[in-house]
Write a protein that holds these residues in place. Structure first.
Motif, PDB file in Angstrom:
ATOM      1  N   GLU A   1       0.830  -1.208   0.000  1.00  0.00           N
ATOM      2  CA  GLU A   1       0.000   0.000   0.000  1.00  0.00           C
ATOM      3  C   GLU A   1       0.863   1.256   0.000  1.00  0.00           C
ATOM      4  O   GLU A   1       0.544   2.246  -0.667  1.00  0.00           O
ATOM      5  N   ILE A   2       1.972   1.223   0.733  1.00  0.00           N
ATOM      6  CA  ILE A   2       2.909   2.357   0.730  1.00  0.00           C
ATOM      7  C   ILE A   2       3.454   2.561  -0.681  1.00  0.00           C
ATOM      8  O   ILE A   2       3.516   3.688  -1.188  1.00  0.00           O
ATOM      9  N   GLU A   3       3.836   1.456  -1.332  1.00  0.00           N
ATOM     10  CA  GLU A   3       4.380   1.545  -2.692  1.00  0.00           C
ATOM     11  C   GLU A   3       3.341   2.090  -3.663  1.00  0.00           C
ATOM     12  O   GLU A   3       3.633   2.963  -4.483  1.00  0.00           O
ATOM     13  N   HIS A   4       2.111   1.589  -3.546  1.00  0.00           N
ATOM     14  CA  HIS A   4       1.061   1.972  -4.491  1.00  0.00           C
ATOM     15  C   HIS A   4       0.536   3.373  -4.229  1.00  0.00           C
ATOM     16  O   HIS A   4       0.331   4.153  -5.162  1.00  0.00           O
ATOM     17  N   SER A   5       0.340   3.706  -2.959  1.00  0.00           N
ATOM     18  CA  SER A   5      -0.358   4.949  -2.627  1.00  0.00           C
ATOM     19  C   SER A   5       0.559   6.148  -2.440  1.00  0.00           C
ATOM     20  O   SER A   5       0.147   7.272  -2.695  1.00  0.00           O
ATOM     21  N   ILE A   6       1.778   5.931  -1.983  1.00  0.00           N
ATOM     22  CA  ILE A   6       2.677   7.063  -1.730  1.00  0.00           C
ATOM     23  C   ILE A   6       3.766   7.150  -2.801  1.00  0.00           C
ATOM     24  O   ILE A   6       3.868   8.159  -3.501  1.00  0.00           O
ATOM     25  N   LEU A   7       4.530   6.072  -2.958  1.00  0.00           N
ATOM     26  CA  LEU A   7       5.656   6.122  -3.883  1.00  0.00           C
ATOM     27  C   LEU A   7       5.196   6.249  -5.337  1.00  0.00           C
ATOM     28  O   LEU A   7       5.889   6.833  -6.163  1.00  0.00           O
ATOM     29  N   ASN A   8       4.016   5.720  -5.628  1.00  0.00           N
ATOM     30  CA  ASN A   8       3.499   5.761  -6.985  1.00  0.00           C
ATOM     31  C   ASN A   8       3.110   7.168  -7.413  1.00  0.00           C
ATOM     32  O   ASN A   8       2.978   7.445  -8.600  1.00  0.00           O
ATOM     33  N   VAL A   9       2.891   8.064  -6.450  1.00  0.00           N
ATOM     34  CA  VAL A   9       2.431   9.421  -6.780  1.00  0.00           C
ATOM     35  C   VAL A   9       3.506  10.470  -6.503  1.00  0.00           C
ATOM     36  O   VAL A   9       3.223  11.661  -6.572  1.00  0.00           O
ATOM     37  N   ILE A  10       4.728  10.032  -6.182  1.00  0.00           N
ATOM     38  CA  ILE A  10       5.810  11.006  -5.950  1.00  0.00           C
ATOM     39  C   ILE A  10       6.003  11.890  -7.176  1.00  0.00           C
ATOM     40  O   ILE A  10       6.156  13.105  -7.079  1.00  0.00           O
ATOM     41  N   GLU A  11       5.985  11.264  -8.351  1.00  0.00           N
ATOM     42  CA  GLU A  11       6.172  12.013  -9.599  1.00  0.00           C
ATOM     43  C   GLU A  11       5.097  13.074  -9.760  1.00  0.00           C
ATOM     44  O   GLU A  11       5.371  14.210 -10.158  1.00  0.00           O
ATOM     45  N   VAL A  12       3.853  12.724  -9.414  1.00  0.00           N
ATOM     46  CA  VAL A  12       2.745  13.679  -9.519  1.00  0.00           C
ATOM     47  C   VAL A  12       2.929  14.822  -8.526  1.00  0.00           C
ATOM     48  O   VAL A  12       2.725  15.997  -8.851  1.00  0.00           O
ATOM     49  N   LEU A  13       3.341  14.481  -7.305  1.00  0.00           N
ATOM     50  CA  LEU A  13       3.495  15.497  -6.257  1.00  0.00           C
ATOM     51  C   LEU A  13       4.605  16.489  -6.590  1.00  0.00           C
ATOM     52  O   LEU A  13       4.573  17.634  -6.139  1.00  0.00           O
ATOM     53  N   VAL A  14       5.597  16.058  -7.380  1.00  0.00           N
ATOM     54  CA  VAL A  14       6.686  16.958  -7.777  1.00  0.00           C
ATOM     55  C   VAL A  14       6.306  17.741  -9.030  1.00  0.00           C
ATOM     56  O   VAL A  14       6.496  18.956  -9.106  1.00  0.00           O
ATOM     57  N   LYS A  15       5.763  17.035 -10.021  1.00  0.00           N
ATOM     58  CA  LYS A  15       5.529  17.636 -11.336  1.00  0.00           C
ATOM     59  C   LYS A  15       4.335  18.574 -11.347  1.00  0.00           C
ATOM     60  O   LYS A  15       4.406  19.694 -11.889  1.00  0.00           O
ATOM     61  N   SER A  16       3.204  18.144 -10.779  1.00  0.00           N
ATOM     62  CA  SER A  16       1.958  18.911 -10.886  1.00  0.00           C
ATOM     63  C   SER A  16       2.070  20.327 -10.339  1.00  0.00           C
ATOM     64  O   SER A  16       1.623  21.279 -10.997  1.00  0.00           O
ATOM     65  N   PRO A  17       2.650  20.544  -9.139  1.00  0.00           N
ATOM     66  CA  PRO A  17       2.761  21.922  -8.651  1.00  0.00           C
ATOM     67  C   PRO A  17       3.572  22.822  -9.579  1.00  0.00           C
ATOM     68  O   PRO A  17       3.245  24.000  -9.750  1.00  0.00           O
ATOM     69  N   LEU A  18       4.644  22.265 -10.211  1.00  0.00           N
ATOM     70  CA  LEU A  18       5.457  23.066 -11.131  1.00  0.00           C
ATOM     71  C   LEU A  18       4.647  23.490 -12.347  1.00  0.00           C
ATOM     72  O   LEU A  18       4.722  24.640 -12.794  1.00  0.00           O
ATOM     73  N   ILE A  19       3.868  22.551 -12.909  1.00  0.00           N
ATOM     74  CA  ILE A  19       3.041  22.863 -14.079  1.00  0.00           C
ATOM     75  C   ILE A  19       1.971  23.883 -13.708  1.00  0.00           C
ATOM     76  O   ILE A  19       1.708  24.845 -14.454  1.00  0.00           O
ATOM     77  N   ILE A  20       1.334  23.684 -12.552  1.00  0.00           N
ATOM     78  CA  ILE A  20       0.287  24.608 -12.110  1.00  0.00           C
ATOM     79  C   ILE A  20       0.853  26.017 -11.932  1.00  0.00           C
ATOM     80  O   ILE A  20       0.273  27.005 -12.408  1.00  0.00           O
ATOM     81  N   LEU A  21       2.007  26.133 -11.269  1.00  0.00           N
ATOM     82  CA  LEU A  21       2.612  27.448 -11.029  1.00  0.00           C
ATOM     83  C   LEU A  21       3.011  28.125 -12.339  1.00  0.00           C
ATOM     84  O   LEU A  21       2.778  29.324 -12.534  1.00  0.00           O
TER      85      LEU A  21
END
Length: 584
Positions: A136-156
């Motif tokens: 669950e850690i792998e699927h729910s947290i590590l799987n979205v690290i890329e989103v958590l880094v990339k999305s704020p940059l694109i939004i800003l």
């Protein structure tokens, strides 16, 4: 991080890149003929881009200019998606490495934790933390690290362009984001708590399954299939109902954020079109603004879903962390001592022990001495404290008060590994692992020579039956040794003890569960093993301890009698009652 930064950069660059396309299409090109040098600002980049495509229109026709612009847009999106793939590809070994490291830390913690921890925890729940929680850690947290880094940059970046084009229109975007955060945050507030509850329930399901498989013979023989089926069904249904509620909440995030986005786009189209009609905004620039806004919606949707996933994963991480942070009271002092002598004296001085502060004492004021080369027997009814004494001697637990000394030094001052090397245990239930006979004998002595293994097996009266198995010493014993008889398993554990060659041999009801033939073989093996050893025997069958140097009789955690067999029989005490009961 670098690849995600480049993804965000190419995403933001793709927004103004479409403006020339629409200006040429709508024949609204304002040619810039004066040479412009590129500047590191939005206005400078836009002006430099206008100069470049003005040159294209002047040197070629509009169709050729459009072809160049379309090729440039394709090139931008190629690099955007190339770096998007690379950002995921670089993250794969990181993600899997973290999962590997967490599992390894968990396993090492399981090996390190004291025996007291396992008396209060269910094995199935611990297994769930290894499997489902880590997954669950792998699927729910590590799987979205890329989103958590990339999305704020694109939004800003997108919002920065939108602010440059029209601060008024951008206000609608901030309203959407604020509205989304409030609604999504409110819906997901209880998600972590419920996810933690769900992981606990899943641990219960795995625990029930593990207990069912272990005790299947008893379940079938007592006709308890229906009871266990109902128990499992109730746990399974409770988990399903809770998981339904969790997933309903999680799945609401993406459609809800999309609906809010489309509603805001409709307002933007109406308001922006009026600005275009009034001449305050160019059509191409307005289309670029809408494109920028859609670049905000998709990362915002993925970001809101990632927030849900992280909340769900944090519950699993919390369960894993509970094990990792569990303190181990069995610790070494800063400068521990080695046990110097193989022939050592063990002394129990005023030892009292309680498993927990809420329970009554298990041992009360225990005092006795085990001299080098002596045979000491511990006798008493079940629950009298015999096995607890052995556990304390091996520092599986620490004494509550009093001391246990080896060569006059408190065992808490020695290296733990030296204390564990000091004794070899042969328990009532032979513990073997689903491995070869050879590896079960060499447990803890993996580098032992084959001739030493065979010698140990011969001393334990095990060599002959091992040679008659399918692959000899390389035969697998099966799960919990199901492929061998009780007597054969016990002789393998005896061989293990012989190979360890510890100065103290502990026999904890080593023959009580065997049939007569197996017992004779094991007793014969024991006669060979105990020579030149200090031996502690826990026994119900008094025939095995008649020649002990001292017999210690325990009752309710206290020593009530001690002496040789003949002396104790001559007294009308507890030991004599045991002798008479067995004679009867």
């Amino acid at each position: 991080m670098i690849c995600n930064l480049l993804v965000a950069m190419f995403t933001v660059v793709s927004i103004p890149a479409i403006i020339p396309f629409f200006e040429i299409l709508f024949d609204q090109v304002e040619l810039v003929t004066d040479q412009v040098a590129p500047e590191f600002s939005i206005s400078g980049i836009v002006l430099w881009a206008k100069y470049q495509y003005s040159r294209l229109i002047i040197e070629f026709d509009k169709q050729t200019a459009l072809l160049y612009i379309c090729s440039f847009i394709v090139l931008i999106f190629f690099f955007k998606n190339l770096f998007r793939y690379l950002s995921l590809a670089f993250l794969v070994p990181v993600r899997n490495g973290i999962v590997r490291d967490v599992r390894l830390k968990l396993y090492e913690k399981v090996l390190d934790l004291p025996m007291a921890y396992y008396s209060k925890e269910r094995k199935g729940d611990l297994i769930a933390r290894f499997s489902t929680d880590v997954q669950e850690i792998e699927h729910s947290i590590l799987n979205v690290i890329e989103v958590l880094v990339k999305s704020p940059l694109i939004i800003l970046g997108s919002i920065g362009f939108m602010l440059y084009v029209s601060p008024t229109l951008t206000l609608f975007v901030f309203v959407l984001i604020l509205f989304t955060v409030v609604i999504i945050g409110g819906i997901s507030r209880t998600l972590k708590k419920r996810s933690l509850e769900a992981q606990t329930k899943l641990g219960g399901i795995i625990s029930t399954t593990e207990e069912t498989i272990s005790g299947l013979k008893i379940i079938k023989s007592f006709g308890a299939e229906s009871y266990f089926s109902q128990l499992f069904s109730s746990q399974n249904n409770a988990f399903r109902n809770l998981l339904n509620r969790i997933l309903w909440r999680r799945d609401l995030s993406s459609p809800l954020s999309e609906f809010l986005g489309v509603a805001t786009v409709a307002v933007l189209l109406w308001y922006g079109s009026n600005r275009v009609f009034a001449g305050d905004l160019e059509p191409g620039t307005f289309f670029a603004f809408i494109f920028a806004f859609f670049n905000v919606i998709e990362p915002a949707k993925s970001f809101s879903k990632a927030y849900y996933d992280v909340q769900k994963g944090l519950a699993a991480a919390e369960r894993v962390d509970q094990v990792l942070q569990e303190p181990n009271p069995i610790t070494e002092i800063s400068n521990p001592l080695p046990i110097q002598s193989q022939q050592s004296e063990v002394v129990f001085r005023n030892v009292c022990f309680t498993y927990s502060s809420a329970e009554q004492s298990v041992l009360h004021d225990i005092n006795f001495r085990i001299g080098a080369g002596q045979v000491i027997a511990l006798v008493g009814a079940s629950g009298s404290g015999k096995t607890t004494i052995i556990d304390l001697l091996n520092r599986f637990y620490d004494v509550t008060t009093g001391t246990i000394e080896i060569n006059g030094i408190d065992i808490r001052r020695y290296f733990l590994k030296d204390i564990r090397k000091f004794s070899a245990i042969v328990s009532q239930d032979p513990i073997v692992f689903n491995d070869t006979i050879h590896n079960n004998i060499t447990l803890g002595r993996e580098g032992a020579k084959m001739e030493d293994v065979i010698r140990a097996a011969k001393v334990a009266q095990a060599h002959d039956f091992i040679e008659n198995t399918e692959h000899g010493y390389q035969t697998f014993v099966g799960d919990r040794g199901v492929r061998l008889s009780g007597g054969q398993l016990q002789r393998i554990t005896l061989a293990r003890a012989v190979l360890k060659d510890a100065p103290l041999l502990i026999l904890d009801e080593a023959t009580s569960a065997l049939d007569s033939e197996s017992e004779r073989a094991v007793q014969q093996a024991l006669g060979e093993i105990v020579r030149d050893k200090t031996v502690v025997i826990i026994a119900h069958r008094l025939s095995t301890i008649q020649h002990a140097d001292e017999i210690i009789v325990l009752k309710d955690g206290r020593i009530i009698e001690r002496g040789k067999h003949e002396d104790l029989v001559s007294h009308n005490g507890e030991y004599k009652k045991f002798v008479q009961l067995q004679a009867f």
